[in-house]
Scaffold this motif. Structure first.
Motif, PDB file in Angstrom:
ATOM      1  N   LEU A   8    -152.416  23.028  59.331  1.00  0.00           N
ATOM      2  CA  LEU A   8    -151.570  23.623  58.308  1.00  0.00           C
ATOM      3  C   LEU A   8    -152.447  24.029  57.139  1.00  0.00           C
ATOM      4  N   SER A   9    -152.187  25.212  56.613  1.00  0.00           N
ATOM      5  CA  SER A   9    -152.848  25.612  55.381  1.00  0.00           C
ATOM      6  C   SER A   9    -151.941  25.233  54.228  1.00  0.00           C
ATOM      7  N   LEU A  10    -152.518  24.655  53.187  1.00  0.00           N
ATOM      8  CA  LEU A  10    -151.735  24.088  52.097  1.00  0.00           C
ATOM      9  C   LEU A  10    -151.964  24.890  50.826  1.00  0.00           C
ATOM     10  N   SER A  11    -150.887  25.303  50.177  1.00  0.00           N
ATOM     11  CA  SER A  11    -151.009  25.974  48.882  1.00  0.00           C
ATOM     12  C   SER A  11    -151.084  24.924  47.778  1.00  0.00           C
ATOM     13  N   PRO A  12    -151.847  25.181  46.718  1.00  0.00           N
ATOM     14  CA  PRO A  12    -152.067  24.168  45.673  1.00  0.00           C
ATOM     15  C   PRO A  12    -150.884  24.038  44.712  1.00  0.00           C
ATOM     16  N   HIS A  13    -150.069  23.000  44.930  1.00  0.00           N
ATOM     17  CA  HIS A  13    -148.937  22.744  44.037  1.00  0.00           C
ATOM     18  C   HIS A  13    -148.946  21.299  43.557  1.00  0.00           C
ATOM     19  N   ALA A  14    -150.085  20.604  43.675  1.00  0.00           N
ATOM     20  CA  ALA A  14    -150.125  19.170  43.364  1.00  0.00           C
ATOM     21  C   ALA A  14    -149.730  18.887  41.921  1.00  0.00           C
ATOM     22  N   LEU A  15    -150.264  19.649  40.980  1.00  0.00           N
ATOM     23  CA  LEU A  15    -149.958  19.413  39.568  1.00  0.00           C
ATOM     24  C   LEU A  15    -148.483  19.649  39.294  1.00  0.00           C
ATOM     25  N   GLU A  18    -146.380  16.800  40.668  1.00  0.00           N
ATOM     26  CA  GLU A  18    -146.404  15.623  39.798  1.00  0.00           C
ATOM     27  C   GLU A  18    -145.503  15.840  38.583  1.00  0.00           C
ATOM     28  N   THR A  19    -145.547  17.026  38.017  1.00  0.00           N
ATOM     29  CA  THR A  19    -144.705  17.339  36.860  1.00  0.00           C
ATOM     30  C   THR A  19    -143.228  17.218  37.201  1.00  0.00           C
ATOM     31  N   LEU A  20    -142.884  17.526  38.460  1.00  0.00           N
ATOM     32  CA  LEU A  20    -141.496  17.510  38.903  1.00  0.00           C
ATOM     33  C   LEU A  20    -141.086  16.171  39.502  1.00  0.00           C
ATOM     34  N   GLY A  21    -141.938  15.157  39.324  1.00  0.00           N
ATOM     35  CA  GLY A  21    -141.546  13.809  39.735  1.00  0.00           C
ATOM     36  C   GLY A  21    -142.004  13.391  41.105  1.00  0.00           C
ATOM     37  N   PHE A  22    -142.910  14.154  41.726  1.00  0.00           N
ATOM     38  CA  PHE A  22    -143.401  13.826  43.060  1.00  0.00           C
ATOM     39  C   PHE A  22    -144.808  13.229  43.009  1.00  0.00           C
ATOM     40  N   ASP A  23    -145.115  12.445  44.018  1.00  0.00           N
ATOM     41  CA  ASP A  23    -146.479  11.999  44.226  1.00  0.00           C
ATOM     42  C   ASP A  23    -147.356  13.240  44.423  1.00  0.00           C
ATOM     43  N   PRO A  24    -148.415  13.416  43.626  1.00  0.00           N
ATOM     44  CA  PRO A  24    -149.252  14.615  43.784  1.00  0.00           C
ATOM     45  C   PRO A  24    -149.962  14.682  45.129  1.00  0.00           C
ATOM     46  N   VAL A  45    -143.549  24.626  56.046  1.00  0.00           N
ATOM     47  CA  VAL A  45    -142.838  23.607  55.277  1.00  0.00           C
ATOM     48  C   VAL A  45    -142.865  24.069  53.824  1.00  0.00           C
ATOM     49  N   LEU A  46    -141.695  24.190  53.240  1.00  0.00           N
ATOM     50  CA  LEU A  46    -141.581  24.697  51.877  1.00  0.00           C
ATOM     51  C   LEU A  46    -140.515  23.874  51.166  1.00  0.00           C
ATOM     52  N   ALA A  47    -140.896  23.241  50.059  1.00  0.00           N
ATOM     53  CA  ALA A  47    -139.957  22.390  49.332  1.00  0.00           C
ATOM     54  C   ALA A  47    -140.001  22.717  47.846  1.00  0.00           C
ATOM     55  N   GLU A  48    -138.857  22.613  47.204  1.00  0.00           N
ATOM     56  CA  GLU A  48    -138.780  22.846  45.754  1.00  0.00           C
ATOM     57  C   GLU A  48    -137.836  21.854  45.113  1.00  0.00           C
ATOM     58  N   ARG A  49    -138.041  21.667  43.795  1.00  0.00           N
ATOM     59  CA  ARG A  49    -137.125  20.862  42.995  1.00  0.00           C
ATOM     60  C   ARG A  49    -136.871  21.585  41.680  1.00  0.00           C
ATOM     61  N   HIS A  50    -135.624  21.639  41.282  1.00  0.00           N
ATOM     62  CA  HIS A  50    -135.242  22.332  40.049  1.00  0.00           C
ATOM     63  C   HIS A  50    -135.725  23.790  40.064  1.00  0.00           C
ATOM     64  N   GLY A  51    -135.827  24.378  41.247  1.00  0.00           N
ATOM     65  CA  GLY A  51    -136.240  25.775  41.347  1.00  0.00           C
ATOM     66  C   GLY A  51    -137.735  26.003  41.342  1.00  0.00           C
ATOM     67  N   GLU A  52    -138.548  24.938  41.343  1.00  0.00           N
ATOM     68  CA  GLU A  52    -140.003  25.071  41.307  1.00  0.00           C
ATOM     69  C   GLU A  52    -140.613  24.482  42.573  1.00  0.00           C
ATOM     70  N   ILE A  53    -141.587  25.187  43.152  1.00  0.00           N
ATOM     71  CA  ILE A  53    -142.205  24.761  44.407  1.00  0.00           C
ATOM     72  C   ILE A  53    -143.031  23.495  44.197  1.00  0.00           C
TER      73      ILE A  53
END
Length: 358
Positions: A8-15, A18-24, A45-53
């Motif tokens: 799987l290729s992963l897009s960088p959304h770690a920061l 974390e801002t949205l309450g997830f483990d980075p 696999v694509l996940a979002e919270r509060h409209g942000e990936i």
């Protein structure tokens, strides 16, 4: 059986995660599951919270278009993918829109009133008890077998596709239960709803979807595969990109709103996502939406989710309490174990990585 997807290729959304309450480390958890062979055949696999990936990944592997092999595909945000039976959930949204516009009949309308060409069937008072709502909840009480693989010529959807008149084939199935009492999974039920939509709106399903749902959401690219008779498959024919399906999930989580515009009536969503009947597969069922519960440690216990599920591991998962939407595309078609990877992604990667309730 499909070959394993290669990585799987992963897009960088770690920061952002974390801002949205997830483990980075949520992305690394996903990749670790793939590397260990615990998560197989994942295309996206694509996940979002509060409209942000918070998580975005794509793989490479063989794919199909409604059973027709299309070869090795390098998946990305612009790749159209079979939704299979998530199509049914989209059809439910379309019915709600059309109902508000008074283009389609009320849910208590007998189905045979809407197919007057079958006069002999309509003379049976027991058949006249089957309504639009029974079709939307898969509780028609009519014989149908989709437990067989779709490669089996005796599968109910396959037999319907081969029938000279698909609507007669569905409506004349033997009656095996009182309507509204037992969930029997049936592509035929959705095929009837799709035809009622087309007759009521005067447009094909793709044309009505483009105007009423996809257009307002900014979805410009989609395909709707047709059956042998040229009719768009209401049960399983829709193809969308992962980001566009995620838009639909966000709109549902926001009670039908998209950028301040009411796309789907809120009252319809409340009705659609209300458990009506228990299924044979664990979750309950609303109007073409599955309704279940999963443990969410950050929320202190079990939380409700709603989902559109499709053959091969296709999933649109929604958790209103956590305000999370997740799309999973996979390629394990016609394999009952396909649910395992999708459930692990949802429960063990997405929900387990949520660290903050707010």
């Amino acid at each position: 059986m499909p070959l394993p997807v290669t990585g799987l290729s992963l897009s960088p959304h770690a920061l952002q995660a974390e801002t949205l309450g997830f483990d980075p480390m949520i992305g690394r958890k996903l990749c670790a599951g793939v590397d260990k062979g615990q998560l197989t055949d994942l295309h996206a696999v694509l996940a979002e919270r509060h409209g942000e990936i918070v998580l975005e990944s794509y793989g490479t592997g063989p794919d199909e278009c409604l059973g027709r092999p299309i070869g090795e595909v390098h998946f990305d945000a612009g790749t159209l993918h079979d939704l299979r039976s998530i199509t049914k959930s989209i059809v439910s949204l379309l019915y709600g829109i059309a109902l508000q516009r008074e283009l389609v009949p009320r849910l208590d309308t007998p189905l045979l009133d809407l197919f007057p060409e079958y006069v002999a069937l309509a003379s049976d008072p027991e058949r006249k008890l089957r309504t639009v709502e029974h079709a939307l909840t898969m509780t028609l009480g009519m014989e149908w077998d989709e437990d067989r693989p779709y490669s089996d010529p005796l599968n109910g959807e396959v037999l319907m596709e081969l029938a000279p008149d698909r609507f007669r084939y569905i409506l004349e199935r033997p009656l095996v239960e009182e309507p509204g009492t037992r969930w029997i999974y049936s592509a035929g039920a959705t095929t009837l709803i799709g035809e009622i939509l087309q007759r009521g709106t005067g447009r094909s399903l793709p044309d009505f979807a483009r105007e009423a749902l996809f257009g307002p959401l900014g979805i410009s690219r989609f395909e709707w595969t047709a059956g042998r008779d040229g009719a768009p498959s209401a049960a399983s024919g829709l193809r969308l990109t992962a980001p566009d399906l995620l838009k639909i999930g966000r709109m549902v989580l926001d009670n039908g709103l998209w950028h301040g515009h009411q796309v789907v009536p809120e009252a319809w969503l409340l009705a659609s996502l209300r458990p009506v009947i228990a299924t044979s597969e664990g979750p309950d069922y609303g109007y073409y939406w599955l309704c279940g519960r999963s443990q969410v440690p950050a929320l202190g216990g079990a939380a409700e989710w709603f989902g559109g599920f499709g053959n091969g591991g296709q999933r649109l998962w929604l958790c209103p309490r956590a305000d999370i939407a997740t799309v999973i595309f996979a390629g394990k078609y016609d394999d009952r174990s396909s649910r395992i990877s999708s459930e692990r992604v949802w429960n063990d990667v997405i929900l387990a990585s949520l660290e903050k309730a707010g």
